[in-house]
Design an enzyme around this catalytic site. Sequence first.
Site, PDB file in Angstrom:
ATOM      1  N   SER A  82       0.462  23.840   0.791  1.00  0.00           N
ATOM      2  CA  SER A  82      -0.969  24.147   0.911  1.00  0.00           C
ATOM      3  C   SER A  82      -1.347  23.998   2.375  1.00  0.00           C
ATOM      4  O   SER A  82      -0.705  23.223   3.116  1.00  0.00           O
ATOM      5  CB  SER A  82      -1.791  23.160   0.074  1.00  0.00           C
ATOM      6  OG  SER A  82      -3.163  23.243   0.449  1.00  0.00           O
ATOM      7  N   TYR A  91      -3.703  14.445  -2.749  1.00  0.00           N
ATOM      8  CA  TYR A  91      -3.106  15.775  -2.999  1.00  0.00           C
ATOM      9  C   TYR A  91      -2.470  16.302  -1.716  1.00  0.00           C
ATOM     10  O   TYR A  91      -1.341  16.818  -1.728  1.00  0.00           O
ATOM     11  CB  TYR A  91      -4.188  16.733  -3.500  1.00  0.00           C
ATOM     12  CG  TYR A  91      -3.747  18.185  -3.572  1.00  0.00           C
ATOM     13  CD1 TYR A  91      -2.915  18.634  -4.594  1.00  0.00           C
ATOM     14  CD2 TYR A  91      -4.156  19.112  -2.606  1.00  0.00           C
ATOM     15  CE1 TYR A  91      -2.512  19.964  -4.656  1.00  0.00           C
ATOM     16  CE2 TYR A  91      -3.756  20.437  -2.663  1.00  0.00           C
ATOM     17  CZ  TYR A  91      -2.940  20.860  -3.685  1.00  0.00           C
ATOM     18  OH  TYR A  91      -2.521  22.172  -3.740  1.00  0.00           O
TER      19      TYR A  91
HETATM   20  N1  LIG Z   1      -5.379  27.391  -6.008  1.00  0.00           N
HETATM   21  C1  LIG Z   1      -5.358  27.001  -4.749  1.00  0.00           C
HETATM   22  O1  LIG Z   1      -6.385  27.096  -4.045  1.00  0.00           O
HETATM   23  C2  LIG Z   1      -4.095  26.455  -4.150  1.00  0.00           C
HETATM   24  C3  LIG Z   1      -4.088  26.246  -2.751  1.00  0.00           C
HETATM   25  C4  LIG Z   1      -2.953  25.748  -2.157  1.00  0.00           C
HETATM   26  C5  LIG Z   1      -1.843  25.426  -2.910  1.00  0.00           C
HETATM   27  N2  LIG Z   1      -1.867  25.625  -4.278  1.00  0.00           N
HETATM   28  C6  LIG Z   1      -0.646  25.270  -5.014  1.00  0.00           C
HETATM   29  O2  LIG Z   1      -0.193  26.407  -5.726  1.00  0.00           O
HETATM   30  C7  LIG Z   1       0.450  25.992  -6.940  1.00  0.00           C
HETATM   31  C8  LIG Z   1      -0.187  26.701  -8.125  1.00  0.00           C
HETATM   32  O3  LIG Z   1      -1.562  26.361  -8.149  1.00  0.00           O
HETATM   33  P1  LIG Z   1      -2.634  27.119  -9.058  1.00  0.00           P
HETATM   34  O4  LIG Z   1      -3.885  27.128  -8.286  1.00  0.00           O
HETATM   35  O5  LIG Z   1      -2.060  28.365  -9.574  1.00  0.00           O
HETATM   36  O6  LIG Z   1      -2.787  26.035 -10.229  1.00  0.00           O
HETATM   37  P2  LIG Z   1      -3.243  26.174 -11.763  1.00  0.00           P
HETATM   38  O7  LIG Z   1      -3.896  27.470 -12.001  1.00  0.00           O
HETATM   39  O8  LIG Z   1      -3.979  24.915 -12.049  1.00  0.00           O
HETATM   40  O9  LIG Z   1      -1.833  26.172 -12.552  1.00  0.00           O
HETATM   41  C9  LIG Z   1      -1.009  25.035 -12.458  1.00  0.00           C
HETATM   42  C10 LIG Z   1       0.323  25.306 -13.129  1.00  0.00           C
HETATM   43  O10 LIG Z   1       1.119  24.109 -13.036  1.00  0.00           O
HETATM   44  C11 LIG Z   1       1.568  23.751 -14.335  1.00  0.00           C
HETATM   45  N3  LIG Z   1       1.645  22.298 -14.508  1.00  0.00           N
HETATM   46  C12 LIG Z   1       0.629  21.404 -14.425  1.00  0.00           C
HETATM   47  N4  LIG Z   1       1.070  20.177 -14.775  1.00  0.00           N
HETATM   48  C13 LIG Z   1       2.384  20.303 -15.061  1.00  0.00           C
HETATM   49  C14 LIG Z   1       3.379  19.394 -15.494  1.00  0.00           C
HETATM   50  N5  LIG Z   1       3.142  18.093 -15.716  1.00  0.00           N
HETATM   51  N6  LIG Z   1       4.626  19.871 -15.711  1.00  0.00           N
HETATM   52  C15 LIG Z   1       4.889  21.183 -15.526  1.00  0.00           C
HETATM   53  N7  LIG Z   1       4.000  22.096 -15.137  1.00  0.00           N
HETATM   54  C16 LIG Z   1       2.749  21.654 -14.895  1.00  0.00           C
HETATM   55  C17 LIG Z   1       0.540  24.340 -15.289  1.00  0.00           C
HETATM   56  O11 LIG Z   1       1.124  24.525 -16.573  1.00  0.00           O
HETATM   57  P3  LIG Z   1       0.177  24.553 -17.905  1.00  0.00           P
HETATM   58  O12 LIG Z   1      -0.640  25.819 -17.801  1.00  0.00           O
HETATM   59  O13 LIG Z   1       1.134  24.590 -19.023  1.00  0.00           O
HETATM   60  O14 LIG Z   1      -0.680  23.348 -17.813  1.00  0.00           O
HETATM   61  C18 LIG Z   1       0.176  25.643 -14.602  1.00  0.00           C
HETATM   62  O15 LIG Z   1       1.071  26.665 -14.953  1.00  0.00           O
HETATM   63  C19 LIG Z   1       0.306  24.468  -6.992  1.00  0.00           C
HETATM   64  O16 LIG Z   1       1.481  23.854  -6.497  1.00  0.00           O
HETATM   65  C20 LIG Z   1      -0.861  24.203  -6.063  1.00  0.00           C
HETATM   66  O17 LIG Z   1      -0.822  22.907  -5.547  1.00  0.00           O
HETATM   67  C21 LIG Z   1      -2.972  26.128  -4.898  1.00  0.00           C
END
Ligand SMILES: NC(=O)c1ccc[n+]([C@@H]2O[C@H](COP(=O)([O-])OP(=O)(O)OC[C@H]3O[C@@H](n4cnc5c(N)ncnc54)[C@H](OP(=O)(O)O)[C@@H]3O)[C@@H](O)[C@H]2O)c1
Length: 245
Positions: free
Chosen positions: A139, A152
């Site tokens: 991130s 985080y």
């Molecule tokens: N969105 C942003 O602004 C942003 C910015 C920078 C970095 N990121 C990074 O990008 C990645 C994806 O983020 P996102 O925004 O797409 O998040 P999201 O929509 O909240 O999705 C999170 C995913 O992680 C899975 N997950 C959560 N807890 C878990 C566990 N205990 N074991 C296995 N899987 C688990 C969830 O599975 P379930 O659906 O089954 O719960 C879901 O598929 C993350 O690493 C996040 O830190 C996101």
Amino acid sequence: MTHSLTNKIAVVTGASRGIGRATALKLAKEGAEVFVHYSVSKESAEAVVAEIAKTGNKAKAIHADLSKVAGAVKLAEQIPGNIDILVNNAGVAEFVGLAETTEEQFDKQFNVNVKGLFFVTQKLAPKINDNGRIINLSSVVATRSFEGIPSYSATKGAVETLTIQLAGEFGKRGITVNAVAPGIIATDMAAPIVDNHGDSVSKAIQAIPRLGQPEDVADAIAALAGEGGRWITGQSIAVSGGTKI
Ligand SMILES: NC(=O)c1ccc[n+]([C@@H]2O[C@H](COP(=O)([O-])OP(=O)(O)OC[C@H]3O[C@@H](n4cnc5c(N)ncnc54)[C@H](OP(=O)(O)O)[C@@H]3O)[C@@H](O)[C@H]2O)c1
């Protein structure tokens, strides 16, 4: 028709929603067979698999809670053969400042974001073909100061360090290890920001003034996963519309 990832096999963790979902769909569109991992969102993961199947490509949903090492073992056991691409995407975020952060919140984030990524990579390492790809989700907060998410952010700092260290280890096999570092992306995770501020935060801090979408990140991941990514390793690439702060 040949696509950039024809005959490749990919694992995307956390592919039920958000960036992981968009990545699974994009890799499949480029011809890869995709293992669509989820933790609790079984129906959403199966919907991703069904969407991929509609285009004639192969995908399978696999379940594992990656907050525990046993989950990483379970994930690896569900992958019968070798793979070419591992996208360590699963993650959780707590929008909570230093003073309010509990031990439970701290551990939850480190368990999924760092321990999960570490042990998934360890358990799948023998199954990753030479000249493969590992792409970790970092991130922009790993390297820039934002208020209200110190724990985080620290998990993503660890992801960036692991990316550098693992690039050395996997390089002998021609496997590249990189991180992509998204800015604010419109997913469930970023909802606390987006719901409160709309796209005004993105517009204020980015060179390109619009809210990032999961596909913006998925396309960058697919580019690194393709042949054109073969000489890029140990890097963290911001995929953020140009964060200015
Ligand atoms: N969105 C942003 O602004 C942003 C910015 C920078 C970095 N990121 C990074 O990008 C990645 C994806 O983020 P996102 O925004 O797409 O998040 P999201 O929509 O909240 O999705 C999170 C995913 O992680 C899975 N997950 C959560 N807890 C878990 C566990 N205990 N074991 C296995 N899987 C688990 C969830 O599975 P379930 O659906 O089954 O719960 C879901 O598929 C993350 O690493 C996040 O830190 C996101």
